[in-house]
Write an enzyme that holds these catalytic residues in place. Structure first.
Site, PDB file in Angstrom:
ATOM      1  N   LEU A   1       1.011  -1.264   0.032  1.00 26.69           N
ATOM      2  CA  LEU A   1       0.192   0.098  -0.087  1.00 26.69           C
ATOM      3  C   LEU A   1       0.885   1.325  -0.103  1.00 26.69           C
ATOM      4  O   LEU A   1       1.961   1.256   0.729  1.00 26.69           O
ATOM      5  CB  LEU A   1      -0.869   0.046   1.300  1.00 26.69           C
ATOM      6  CG  LEU A   1      -1.902  -1.134   1.513  1.00 26.69           C
ATOM      7  CD1 LEU A   1      -2.548  -0.897   2.618  1.00 26.69           C
ATOM      8  CD2 LEU A   1      -3.057  -0.773   0.253  1.00 26.69           C
ATOM      9  N   ASP A   2       0.328   2.168  -0.708  1.00 26.62           N
ATOM     10  CA  ASP A   2       0.988   3.534  -0.674  1.00 26.62           C
ATOM     11  C   ASP A   2       0.347   4.263   0.685  1.00 26.62           C
ATOM     12  O   ASP A   2      -0.638   3.663   1.225  1.00 26.62           O
ATOM     13  CB  ASP A   2       0.727   4.347  -2.046  1.00 26.62           C
ATOM     14  CG  ASP A   2       1.304   5.801  -2.061  1.00 26.62           C
ATOM     15  OD1 ASP A   2       2.271   5.950  -1.251  1.00 26.62           O
ATOM     16  OD2 ASP A   2       0.990   6.520  -2.705  1.00 26.62           O
ATOM     17  N   MET A   3       0.923   5.217   1.253  1.00 27.24           N
ATOM     18  CA  MET A   3       0.133   5.876   2.190  1.00 27.24           C
ATOM     19  C   MET A   3      -0.562   6.919   1.989  1.00 27.24           C
ATOM     20  O   MET A   3      -1.670   7.039   2.338  1.00 27.24           O
ATOM     21  CB  MET A   3       1.648   6.249   3.220  1.00 27.24           C
ATOM     22  CG  MET A   3       1.181   6.705   4.538  1.00 27.24           C
ATOM     23  SD  MET A   3       2.504   7.283   5.806  1.00 27.24           S
ATOM     24  CE  MET A   3       3.132   8.858   5.164  1.00 27.24           C
TER      25      MET A   3
ATOM     26  N   LYS B   1       9.052   7.928  -6.719  1.00 23.10           N
ATOM     27  CA  LYS B   1       8.015   7.625  -7.713  1.00 23.10           C
ATOM     28  C   LYS B   1       8.242   8.802  -8.659  1.00 23.10           C
ATOM     29  O   LYS B   1       8.583  10.067  -8.273  1.00 23.10           O
ATOM     30  CB  LYS B   1       6.602   7.799  -6.979  1.00 23.10           C
ATOM     31  CG  LYS B   1       6.466   6.460  -6.104  1.00 23.10           C
ATOM     32  CD  LYS B   1       5.050   6.614  -5.579  1.00 23.10           C
ATOM     33  CE  LYS B   1       5.025   7.213  -4.106  1.00 23.10           C
ATOM     34  NZ  LYS B   1       3.670   7.204  -3.739  1.00 23.10           N
TER      35      LYS B   1
END
Length: 162
Positions: free
Chosen positions: A7-9, A142
């Site tokens: 998961l990204d935050m 990213k």
């Protein structure tokens, strides 16, 4: 078959992007700068270093990035201390369901370790992730996939199974 979840935050687990879009302009205004919303959108999901390049190129070399970001963090932390950290709907339920099914989860975020630890503590999610990989732990932020590949390696799961 899915063996793990990464998961990204910000914007996925926590609704912090909305809060950042509200508070970063306030922090910049304290130093006499205006941060247009479209400029802020271009920094979302990026490392602090990448955001600094974007903002300095757009606002000029006199933009006091480090001071503005330090002030913004103070505003964010104060808001979260008062109102709690804004969770995305279903985030805690998803993490509980993964744990119940024995599916490990990793957190992969562009944020740095100190901020991530603070956010997880505020949300009571320090133990929810088998691994946490932060933007200051990988060579490229990213949109490069480095952070997600590092999270898969840390979990010991092939990226295609995450």
């Amino acid at each position: 078959m899915i063996q793990a979840l990464i998961l990204d935050m910000d914007g996925v687990l926590f609704d912090t992007e909305r809060l950042a879009l509200k508070l970063q302009p306030q922090a910049a205004a304290a130093y006499g700068f205006s941060l247009p919303r479209e400029l802020l959108f271009s920094t979302l999901g990026r490392t602090m270093a990448a955001g600094k390049v974007i903002l300095t190129e757009a606002l000029g070399p006199d933009f006091p990035h480090d001071q503005v970001m330090a002030h913004w963090k103070q505003l964010m932390f104060a808001d979260m201390e008062e109102n709690g950290i804004p969770l995305k709907p279903g985030a805690k339920e998803l993490l509980k369901a993964l744990a119940f099914r024995g599916i490990p989860a990793a957190l992969a975020t562009s944020n740095n370790e100190g901020i991530v630890a603070h956010y997880l503590a505020l949300a009571g999610l320090e133990a929810a992730f088998a691994q946490v990989v932060c933007g200051d732990q990988v060579p490229r932020g990213k949109p490069a996939p480095d952070i997600y590949l590092a999270a898969a390696r840390a979990l010991g799961v092939p990226p295609g199974a995450c």
